[in-house]
Design a protein around this motif. Structure first.
Motif, short mmCIF file in Angstrom:
data_model
loop_
_atom_site.label_atom_id
_atom_site.label_comp_id
_atom_site.label_asym_id
_atom_site.label_seq_id
_atom_site.Cartn_x
_atom_site.Cartn_y
_atom_site.Cartn_z
N LYS A 6 0.83 -1.21 0.00
CA LYS A 6 0.00 0.00 0.00
C LYS A 6 0.87 1.26 0.00
O LYS A 6 0.55 2.25 -0.66
N LEU A 7 1.97 1.22 0.76
CA LEU A 7 2.87 2.38 0.78
C LEU A 7 3.48 2.62 -0.60
O LEU A 7 3.61 3.77 -1.04
N LYS A 8 3.86 1.54 -1.27
CA LYS A 8 4.41 1.67 -2.62
C LYS A 8 3.39 2.29 -3.57
O LYS A 8 3.74 3.12 -4.41
N GLU A 9 2.14 1.86 -3.45
CA GLU A 9 1.08 2.42 -4.30
C GLU A 9 0.84 3.90 -3.98
O GLU A 9 0.65 4.71 -4.87
N LYS A 10 0.85 4.23 -2.70
CA LYS A 10 0.57 5.60 -2.28
C LYS A 10 1.65 6.57 -2.73
O LYS A 10 1.37 7.67 -3.20
N PHE A 11 2.90 6.15 -2.62
CA PHE A 11 4.02 7.04 -2.94
C PHE A 11 4.70 6.65 -4.24
O PHE A 11 5.91 6.87 -4.41
N GLN A 12 3.97 6.10 -5.19
CA GLN A 12 4.58 5.60 -6.42
C GLN A 12 5.24 6.68 -7.27
O GLN A 12 6.12 6.39 -8.05
N HIS A 13 4.84 7.94 -7.08
CA HIS A 13 5.42 9.00 -7.89
C HIS A 13 6.67 9.60 -7.26
O HIS A 13 7.32 10.44 -7.88
N HIS A 14 6.99 9.18 -6.07
CA HIS A 14 8.20 9.67 -5.41
C HIS A 14 9.41 9.03 -6.08
O HIS A 14 9.40 7.83 -6.40
N PRO A 15 10.48 9.79 -6.35
CA PRO A 15 11.62 9.22 -7.09
C PRO A 15 12.35 8.09 -6.37
O PRO A 15 12.90 7.20 -7.02
N LYS A 16 12.34 8.06 -5.05
CA LYS A 16 13.09 7.03 -4.31
C LYS A 16 12.30 5.73 -4.16
O LYS A 16 12.87 4.72 -3.75
N ILE A 17 11.02 5.73 -4.47
CA ILE A 17 10.22 4.53 -4.24
C ILE A 17 10.64 3.39 -5.16
O ILE A 17 10.56 2.22 -4.79
N ARG A 18 11.15 3.72 -6.34
CA ARG A 18 11.63 2.68 -7.24
C ARG A 18 12.79 1.92 -6.61
O ARG A 18 12.87 0.70 -6.69
N ARG A 19 13.67 2.65 -5.96
CA ARG A 19 14.82 2.03 -5.30
C ARG A 19 14.35 1.14 -4.15
O ARG A 19 14.85 0.03 -3.96
N ILE A 20 13.38 1.61 -3.39
CA ILE A 20 12.86 0.83 -2.26
C ILE A 20 12.15 -0.43 -2.77
O ILE A 20 12.30 -1.51 -2.20
N ALA A 21 11.40 -0.29 -3.85
CA ALA A 21 10.65 -1.42 -4.39
C ALA A 21 11.56 -2.50 -4.96
O ALA A 21 11.21 -3.68 -4.96
N ARG A 22 12.74 -2.11 -5.45
CA ARG A 22 13.67 -3.08 -6.03
C ARG A 22 14.28 -4.00 -4.97
O ARG A 22 14.66 -5.12 -5.26
N HIS A 23 14.42 -3.51 -3.75
CA HIS A 23 15.08 -4.27 -2.71
C HIS A 23 14.07 -5.07 -1.89
O HIS A 23 13.04 -4.54 -1.49
N ARG A 24 14.39 -6.31 -1.65
CA ARG A 24 13.53 -7.17 -0.83
C ARG A 24 14.14 -7.22 0.55
O ARG A 24 15.24 -7.74 0.75
N HIS A 25 13.44 -6.67 1.53
CA HIS A 25 13.96 -6.62 2.89
C HIS A 25 13.56 -7.88 3.63
O HIS A 25 12.39 -8.21 3.74
N LEU A 26 14.56 -8.60 4.14
CA LEU A 26 14.33 -9.81 4.90
C LEU A 26 14.72 -9.57 6.36
O LEU A 26 15.58 -8.74 6.64
N PRO A 27 14.12 -10.31 7.28
CA PRO A 27 14.58 -10.24 8.66
C PRO A 27 16.04 -10.69 8.74
O PRO A 27 16.49 -11.54 7.97
N LYS A 28 16.78 -10.11 9.69
CA LYS A 28 18.21 -10.36 9.78
C LYS A 28 18.52 -11.83 10.00
O LYS A 28 19.47 -12.37 9.42
#
Length: 75
Positions: A6-28
């Motif tokens: 939902k956050l990705k959809e909401k802020f899809q026009h922000h330039p940094k969201i593409r970078r965030i969407a590319r990375h898959r965050h896993l628990p440590k």
């Protein structure tokens, strides 16, 4: 994951969201376990190559990584 989507959809026009969407965050803990498994797999592979290199040609067969995990074949 739904919240992140939902956050990705909401802020899809922000330039940094593409970078965030590319990375898959896993628990440590999961990330470290994957890393450890990779190291162990590489060590087994390296050991097998060394064993093959220092033994008589043809005595250590080459078995693909896929076939190593097959326990039995049902007929």
């Amino acid at each position: 994951m739904n919240y992140n989507q939902k956050l990705k959809e909401k802020f899809q026009h922000h330039p940094k969201i593409r970078r965030i969407a590319r990375h898959r965050h896993l628990p440590k803990s999961i990330f470290c376990q994957i890393k450890e498994q990779r190291i162990m797999r590489e060590a087994r592979r390296r050991k097998e190559l060394n064993r093959r290199k220092h033994s008589k040609p043809g005595s250590v067969p080459v078995v693909s990584e896929k076939k190593k995990h097959i326990v039995a074949v049902v007929k």
